[in-house]
Design an enzyme around this catalytic site. Structure first.
Site, short mmCIF file in Angstrom:
data_model
loop_
_atom_site.label_atom_id
_atom_site.label_comp_id
_atom_site.label_asym_id
_atom_site.label_seq_id
_atom_site.Cartn_x
_atom_site.Cartn_y
_atom_site.Cartn_z
N GLU A 9 67.40 45.30 138.82
CA GLU A 9 67.52 44.05 138.41
C GLU A 9 68.66 44.27 137.13
OE1 GLU A 9 64.01 41.49 137.49
OE2 GLU A 9 63.55 41.32 139.44
N GLU A 14 61.53 42.79 146.16
CA GLU A 14 60.58 42.38 145.40
C GLU A 14 60.36 40.73 145.80
OE1 GLU A 14 60.43 42.69 141.20
OE2 GLU A 14 61.29 44.67 141.22
#
Ligand code: AHR
Length: 522
Positions: free
Chosen positions: A197, A317
């Protein structure tokens, strides 16, 4: 999906079948064609994720000194529950944690390892669980390890050395260090994430797309020099806020890294924030739109080059997560993200997995976030564990692995949960085993109020007259589990001998249910 016009023929076909509903119900049609293969369902769609966060590692999978732990400190009850989930690939050590982690802190004699601040989650990291513990754990689980490097505050050199420590067969200093730490043979870690991320401003070492791509290109080059057989997952978009240029992020990453990477990651967390069940289960529109956009971007990066490296999506995720997210922000300050899941969250598992299976040609890995305690299907205390509601669909879908994904024709009543476009009440995916000619039909009925009768047929061989039904349903959408009371939301199974007519049969999918029909093609 087209709205299915009720017709006399359909009503005739429904009569007499076990799922028969009265004429006023709105019928659906599902047509199976085993020649319409979308792609191989990669077993890695049934992956998971363990992060140094709250009680996922410490007090979750690893609890030294616990009577429930083995000689490695691995909780045996947790191991058993994980095996029931059929986890195929396990991501570690984060997540946000990865962006501040130095893997060298987590090797060697445990008592000599440094305790460090974990500035991603505001915790103290003892480093008693590190690389060798994780890789041994993957062996015990029977899952492929997937390590995520520190592309936030870490360096290219740390990443390169981590690959060498894990995979070097020769006599280098780092290979010898691994041997000294108890593992003679290379661990052979194949899957490596190039950061987590990094597009998110919350991330330690957050970068813009250009800076990330420069770092990742050098990291990929150096890591591949250490082991050219590894597969790399680039940090794709995770930040879908209204002001984020997530499409631009992916474009830059794919354009700059297309010669190096094997996957680009996507992350999505969802929540029923306004307590609207049908809207909550409509998020598959967004999930599939994002997959389709990234698929197009991958094509754009590769077009015109027949030798272009294949690139797939790793949805590494995904989950329901909102109750333990404070004000929509990450709760830096440590509730441990211990979501208590309910029945409607379990249905959302089917929605996510159906979306991944429908895009099985491009989504080749998916990792539920996370495995134990932290937004997880398994929940422990010092005395034992219970299985959350979301455990059961995850375990059942994982049993279908290894098959082909089929492009099933679905005509179902539709709804409009918001000002966006309409979508079918029945959310369907299907997998097929060409050897046995078994078809799995995964059907989520996301209507809160209506059972939906459907006519199920095959255009590629007749369906046999016997089927198995797996169903998850509960009258209370908010039903949850806790210690000593974890049998509330449980699947039911039954054999079913449909009355066959015109190569098909009728079946009614109950309101707010997830059904898996196992069918046999003759
Ligand atoms: O899974 C919890 C967190 O969610 C992860 O650390 C991060 O990658 C994501 O934002």
């Amino acid at each position: 999906m087209k709205r299915f016009a009720p017709c006399l023929l359909a009503l005739v076909l429904f009569q007499g079948s076990p799922g028969f509903l009265l004429a006023q119900s709105r019928p659906a049609t599902i047509k199976i064609d085993s020649d319409r293969v979308i792609g191989e369902v990669d077993p890695h769609l049934f992956g998971n994720f363990t992060e140094h966060l709250g009680r996922c590692i410490y007090g979750g999978i690893f609890e030294e000194g616990s009577p429930l732990a083995d000689e490695n400190g691995f909780r045996k009850d947790v191991l058993q529950a994980i095996q029931g989930l059929g986890v195929t690939v396990l991501r570690w050590p984060g997540g946000n944690f990865a962006s501040g982690y130095n893997w060298m802190d987590g090797i060697g004699p445990r008592d000599q390892r440094p305790a460090r601040r974990d500035d991603a989650w505001g915790a103290l990291e003892s480093n008693r669980f590190g690389t060798d513990e994780f890789l041994k754990y993957c062996e015990r689980v029977g899952a492929e390890p997937y390590l995520c490097i520190n592309a936030g505050l870490g360096s290219v050199d740390e990443a390169r050395k981590w690959v060498e420590y894990c995979n070097e067969p020769g006599n280098t200093y780092l290979a010898q260090l691994r041997r000294k730490n108890g593992h003679d043979k290379p661990w052979g870690v194949k899957y490596w994430g190039v950061g987590n991320e990094i597009d998110g401003p919350w991330q330690l070492g957050h970068k813009n797309a250009e800076d990330y791509a420069k770092f990742a290109l050098e990291a990929a080059k150096a890591m591949r020099r250490a082991d050219e057989s590894i597969l790399l997952i680039a940090s794709g978009s995770s930040n879908f806020g209204p002001d984020s240029d997530w499409v631009g992020w992916n474009r830059t990453v794919l354009d700059r890294l297309k010669t190096e990477i094997d996957y680009i990651s996507l992350h999505t967390y969802i929540g029923n924030r306004d307590n609207n069940f049908e809207k909550f289960l409509a998020v598959s529109r967004d999930i599939e739109d994002r997959i389709a956009v990234v698929e197009g971007q991958i094509k754009a990066a590769r077009v015109g080059n027949p030798d272009a490296r294949p690139i797939h999506i790793a949805f590494d995720e995904w989950n329901v997560w909102y109750r333990t997210m404070v004000s929509g922000e990450y709760n830096i300050g440590r509730t441990g993200l211990e979501e208590q899941y309910n029945f409607e969250d379990a249905l959302a598992m089917g929605m996510f997995l159906n979306a991944f299976i429908r895009h099985a040609d491009v989504v080749k890995m998916a990792n539920l976030a996370q495995l134990v305690n932290v937004i997880a299907p398994i929940f422990t205390n010092k005395q034992g564990l219970f299985l959350q509601t979301i455990y059961f669909p995850l375990a059942e879908y994982a049993k279908q692995r290894g098959y082909q994904s089929l492009d099933v024709l679905v005509q179902s009543p539709e709804y409009k949960p918001d000002s966006g476009r309409a979508l079918s009440y029945l959310d369907v995916s299907s997998t097929y085993d060409p050897k046995t000619r078994k078809v799995f039909l995964n059907v989520l009925n996301r209507s809160e109020k209506e059972d939906i009768p459907a006519q199920i047929g095959s255009v590629s061989g007749a369906l046999s007259g016997s089927a198995n039904v797996w169903e998850l349903n509960h009258s209370d959408l908010k039903a949850t589990h806790t210690f000593g009371n974890d049998k509330v939301v449980r699947p039911t199974t039954k054999a079913f001998n449909p009355a066959m007519r015109e190569k098909g049969f009728g079946y009614t999918f109950p309101k707010h249910s997830l059904t898996i029909l196992t069918l046999q093609l003759n």
